[in-house]
Write a protein that holds these residues in place. Structure first.
Motif, mmCIF file in Angstrom:
data_model
loop_
_atom_site.group_PDB
_atom_site.id
_atom_site.type_symbol
_atom_site.label_atom_id
_atom_site.label_comp_id
_atom_site.label_asym_id
_atom_site.label_seq_id
_atom_site.Cartn_x
_atom_site.Cartn_y
_atom_site.Cartn_z
ATOM 1 N N ARG A 69 52.064 68.754 70.340
ATOM 2 C CA ARG A 69 52.585 69.036 68.995
ATOM 3 C C ARG A 69 54.051 69.463 69.068
ATOM 4 O O ARG A 69 54.877 69.044 68.242
ATOM 5 N N ASP A 73 57.163 67.681 67.245
ATOM 6 C CA ASP A 73 58.012 68.459 66.330
ATOM 7 C C ASP A 73 59.465 68.405 66.779
ATOM 8 O O ASP A 73 60.381 68.279 65.954
ATOM 9 N N ARG A 77 62.536 66.892 64.776
ATOM 10 C CA ARG A 77 63.702 67.756 64.521
ATOM 11 C C ARG A 77 64.987 67.070 64.981
ATOM 12 O O ARG A 77 66.013 67.108 64.300
ATOM 13 N N SER A 140 54.758 76.214 62.569
ATOM 14 C CA SER A 140 53.936 75.225 61.875
ATOM 15 C C SER A 140 54.374 75.034 60.423
ATOM 16 O O SER A 140 54.050 74.027 59.805
#
Length: 289
Positions: A69, A73, A77, A140
């Protein structure tokens, strides 16, 4: 190891199904299964236990998931930062909020934001203030709108105070107090209450007010949804306390000013380690820089 493989693993882990994961990822199941099997060979271990009835993570898969994850992410980003450098806002905006947020008109703000930045994927998570703070810390969600008693302040995150508000009593239209202009905590302590769960920030402000006044009260119903709280109150099952700025949104109930009412502070919080371009753009829309 490829990012698409990580996306496939997350999809299977979240759906517990190769079929549903393939549907979510818009690929045929055989292609998804092949890529996951290829990744497992590279790792030298199986990520999923597969039977005819179910799919579930192995211990290795469970250990693999958090870092996967984080990788995805980080990739999202990086793409968002690159786009922002040339004036385009893309990526994800995950916003957390308490059910009774009133300092900001969230639907209106998101509508304006969506018009300005149509390439941003938006997700909303409703929860308790203390849970939302933890989600911001772990990354999150990017932003969260909270409501806390005046004795508390968000910790471990960047915070901006949005508004202060006092609570009002909410009762059924046929309740004996419905015709009163004001009511005290002492009088309310004789009533049965509908409230948020114990040990939540939303509950704390009310508990502290009654304790400071040396009063006990009977919370017969604990509810996580503000709307359902109001429904129980409207049905005559108890009384409740809501922020005065939020109470007008409720239907089928009467609000009464509380002479010695507790107060709450609404905040917006975000990660102290930095904001995504989408989060910065949303805060800018709210005139928070």
């Amino acid at each position: 190891m490829e990012l698409q493989q990580l996306r496939y693993v997350l999809a299977v882990a979240e759906t517990n199904s190769f079929t549903q994961a393939a549907r979510r990822c818009l690929v045929v199941q055989s292609a998804l299964s092949h890529q996951i099997a290829r990744l497992e060979r590279e790792l030298g271990t199986r990520l999923f236990e597969r039977t005819s009835r179910r799919v579930r993570l192995t211990p290795a898969g469970t250990a693999f998931l958090p870092a996967a994850r984080q990788c995805l992410d980080a990739a999202d980003r990086a793409a968002a930062e690159a786009a922002a450098a040339v004036g385009e806002i893309r990526g994800r905006l995950a916003v957390g909020l308490i059910p009774t947020v009133a300092a900001v008109d969230i639907p209106a703000a998101l509508g304006t934001f969506r018009e300005q930045h149509p390439d941003v994927r938006i997700s909303l998570r409703v929860g308790a203030s203390e849970d939302l703070v933890e989600q911001v810390k772990e990354g999150s969600i990017e932003l969260a709108f909270l409501g806390l008693p005046t004795t508390a302040r968000p910790t471990g995150v960047e915070a901006r105070e949005l508004a202060r508000d006092r609570l009002v009593a909410v009762v059924a239209p046929d309740h004996p107090l419905a015709g009163q202009a004001t009511v005290s905590l002492r009088r309310l302590s004789k009533e049965v209450f509908v409230d948020l769960p114990a040990r939540t920030a939303g509950r704390a402000q009310t508990d502290q007010a009654f304790q400071a006044a040396g009063l006990d009260r009977d919370v017969a119903f604990e509810v996580t949804s503000a709307d359902f709280m109001a429904r129980l109150i409207a049905a005559g099952l108890g009384v409740g306390l809501f922020a005065s700025s939020y109470a007008p949104q409720l239907t089928g109930v009467i609000t009464i000013e509380v002479t010695d009412a507790p107060a709450r502070i609404e905040y917006v919080v975000w990660s102290p380690t930095g904001r995504t371009p989408a989060a910065t753009a949303f805060l800018t829309l709210l005139d928070i820089r």
